[in-house]
Write an enzyme that holds these catalytic residues in place. Structure first.
Site, PDB file in Angstrom:
ATOM      1  N   CYS A 179       0.910  -1.234   0.003  1.00  0.00           N
ATOM      2  CA  CYS A 179      -0.005   0.025  -0.035  1.00  0.00           C
ATOM      3  C   CYS A 179       1.042   1.124  -0.121  1.00  0.00           C
ATOM      4  CB  CYS A 179      -1.008  -0.157   1.251  1.00  0.00           C
ATOM      5  SG  CYS A 179      -2.202   1.272   1.442  1.00  0.00           S
ATOM      6  N   HIS A 189      -9.089  -4.052  -1.639  1.00  0.00           N
ATOM      7  CA  HIS A 189      -8.212  -3.303  -0.871  1.00  0.00           C
ATOM      8  C   HIS A 189      -8.525  -1.771  -0.898  1.00  0.00           C
ATOM      9  CE1 HIS A 189      -3.810  -2.434   0.279  1.00  0.00           C
ATOM     10  NE2 HIS A 189      -4.434  -1.023  -0.007  1.00  0.00           N
ATOM     11  N   GLU A 190      -8.720  -1.008  -1.791  1.00  0.00           N
ATOM     12  CA  GLU A 190      -9.150   0.220  -1.719  1.00  0.00           C
ATOM     13  C   GLU A 190     -10.612   0.547  -0.973  1.00  0.00           C
ATOM     14  OE1 GLU A 190      -7.136   2.159  -2.374  1.00  0.00           O
ATOM     15  OE2 GLU A 190      -5.635   0.729  -3.233  1.00  0.00           O
ATOM     16  N   HIS A 200     -10.250   0.800   2.534  1.00  0.00           N
ATOM     17  CA  HIS A 200      -9.619   1.990   3.209  1.00  0.00           C
ATOM     18  C   HIS A 200     -10.876   3.065   3.516  1.00  0.00           C
ATOM     19  CE1 HIS A 200      -5.126   2.247   2.529  1.00  0.00           C
ATOM     20  NE2 HIS A 200      -5.314   1.792   1.340  1.00  0.00           N
TER      21      HIS A 200
HETATM   22 ZN    ZN Z   1      -3.824   0.922   0.282  1.00  0.00          ZN
END
Ligand code: ZN
Length: 170
Positions: free
Chosen positions: A105, A147-148, A151
């Site tokens: 990341c 993954h995004e 966030h």
């Molecule tokens: Zn990330």
């Protein structure tokens, strides 16, 4: 609009642990949101690495806790990267199959580890014009998108690492 590369927040910054706010659909065309989208794209496409490796970036990573992220588009290339923008996304896991990959990341530079995620997803979202969109994503693009998405809920890949023994400096 001028190019605006933003500073990327690093793990430990409390903004990365916040749950981001949805974007009011009627505000998507506003200067505020359009320049945030531009900043996300300018920042993720900044090629500080000789072989381009940025594949996604979420608004909270540039200090704006709103539910927007960018993921590398299918037709982009290493030389000419293109990114899709997802606003207020919702993800449905549409298969039981999983995939384990090594993740990293921009907020955890130099740290990699293995994470297992769903192989196939369907994502519903608003595009930068404020239009509803829905599409199916598989494999690596599905992994990056999850993954995004994490966030936006203040979750980092490191929270989901399969085994801390898989962590390495990369
Ligand atoms: Zn990330």
């Amino acid at each position: 609009m001028p190019m605006a590369i933003q500073e990327i927040l690093l793990m430990g910054d409390p903004i990365l642990r916040q749950v981001s706010e949805p974007v009011p659909p009627e505000s998507i065309q506003s200067d505020e949101i359009q320049s945030l989208i531009k900043d996300l794209l300018d920042t993720v496409m900044t090629d500080t690495n000789p072989d381009f490796t940025n594949v996604g970036l979420a608004a909270p990573q540039i200090g704006v806790p709103k539910r927007i992220f960018a993921v590398v588009a299918e037709d982009g290339t290493r030389e000419d990267p293109e990114f899709d923008i997802y606003i207020n996304p919702e993800i449905e896991h549409i298969s039981d199959q999983v995939l384990t990959t090594e993740e990293s990341c921009l907020s955890t530079p130099g740290l990699c580890g293995r994470v297992t995620r769903t192989k196939d997803i369907e994502i519903s979202y608003l595009d930068p014009e404020g239009q509803h969109q829905k599409k199916k994503l598989s494999d690596l693009r599905a992994i990056i998108t999850q993954h995004e998405f994490d966030h936006l809920d203040g979750v980092l890949w490191i929270d989901k690492v399969d085994d801390t023994k898989s962590l390495r400096f990369c």
